[in-house]
Design a protein around this motif. Structure first.
Motif, PDB file in Angstrom:
ATOM      1  N   ASP A   1      55.677 -59.888 -13.898  1.00  0.00           N
ATOM      2  CA  ASP A   1      56.608 -60.898 -13.234  1.00  0.00           C
ATOM      3  C   ASP A   1      58.149 -60.531 -13.335  1.00  0.00           C
ATOM      4  OD1 ASP A   1      54.336 -62.508 -12.522  1.00  0.00           O
ATOM      5  OD2 ASP A   1      54.707 -63.942 -14.051  1.00  0.00           O
TER       6      ASP A   1
ATOM      7  N   GLN B   1      60.908 -59.016 -10.466  1.00  0.00           N
ATOM      8  CA  GLN B   1      62.594 -59.474 -10.241  1.00  0.00           C
ATOM      9  C   GLN B   1      63.443 -58.418 -10.369  1.00  0.00           C
ATOM     10  OE1 GLN B   1      63.265 -63.236 -12.542  1.00  0.00           O
ATOM     11  NE2 GLN B   1      61.282 -63.003 -13.102  1.00  0.00           N
TER      12      GLN B   1
ATOM     13  N   GLU C   1      63.300 -56.660  -6.855  1.00  0.00           N
ATOM     14  CA  GLU C   1      64.094 -57.432  -6.029  1.00  0.00           C
ATOM     15  C   GLU C   1      65.558 -57.222  -6.371  1.00  0.00           C
ATOM     16  OE1 GLU C   1      63.087 -61.318  -6.172  1.00  0.00           O
ATOM     17  OE2 GLU C   1      61.076 -60.864  -5.699  1.00  0.00           O
ATOM     18  N   ARG C   2      66.133 -56.979  -7.284  1.00  0.00           N
ATOM     19  CA  ARG C   2      67.511 -56.683  -7.583  1.00  0.00           C
ATOM     20  C   ARG C   2      68.157 -55.300  -7.581  1.00  0.00           C
ATOM     21  NH1 ARG C   2      69.249 -61.171 -12.174  1.00  0.00           N
ATOM     22  NH2 ARG C   2      68.140 -62.884 -11.281  1.00  0.00           N
TER      23      ARG C   2
ATOM     24  N   LEU D   1      67.091 -63.007 -15.360  1.00  0.00           N
ATOM     25  CA  LEU D   1      65.712 -62.830 -15.072  1.00  0.00           C
ATOM     26  C   LEU D   1      64.831 -64.166 -15.671  1.00  0.00           C
ATOM     27  CD1 LEU D   1      65.522 -59.188 -15.627  1.00  0.00           C
ATOM     28  CD2 LEU D   1      65.830 -60.167 -13.274  1.00  0.00           C
TER      29      LEU D   1
END
Length: 110
Positions: free
Chosen positions: A32, A36, A39-40, A75
């Protein structure tokens, strides 16, 4: 590598090798958080992500002499806390959100 992009290898070389996360080994949590990070910061950083040293809560980073850079957002991870009775049996579990920061989001304190 594009200009302005820092590789994970160069970040890890600069950071203290003794930095170890309080992560307890949940692969679901690691995935998970890795998504994140993807994505960043992109695929390269996500592929090199190590939950045992790359992401920690604010207080854990502070314990190692780091602070979160201004404007960074955490996050989010979920953990389950067990409440045990006197006999050591689990009476209930509840969900807790944990705010983590990646090593790209922190810097050595002055």
């Amino acid at each position: 590598m594009r200009a302005g992009i820092i590789s994970m290898k160069s970040i890890k070389e600069v950071m203290d090798a003794s930095v170890v996360s309080p992560w307890r080994g949940s692969e679901k949590t690691a995935e998970d958080v890795r998504e994140q990070v993807r994505e960043r910061y992109g695929d390269e950083v996500a592929d090199e992500f190590d939950p045992a040293s790359d992401a920690m809560p604010l207080l854990s980073w502070a314990r190692f002499g780091y602070r979160v850079k201004r404007g960074e957002r955490s996050l989010r991870s979920i953990t389950f806390v067990e409440v045990k009775n006197d006999k050591g049996e689990v009476e209930k579990k509840y969900k807790r959100i944990v705010h983590l920061f990646h090593r790209l989001q922190v810097e050595k304190s002055a």
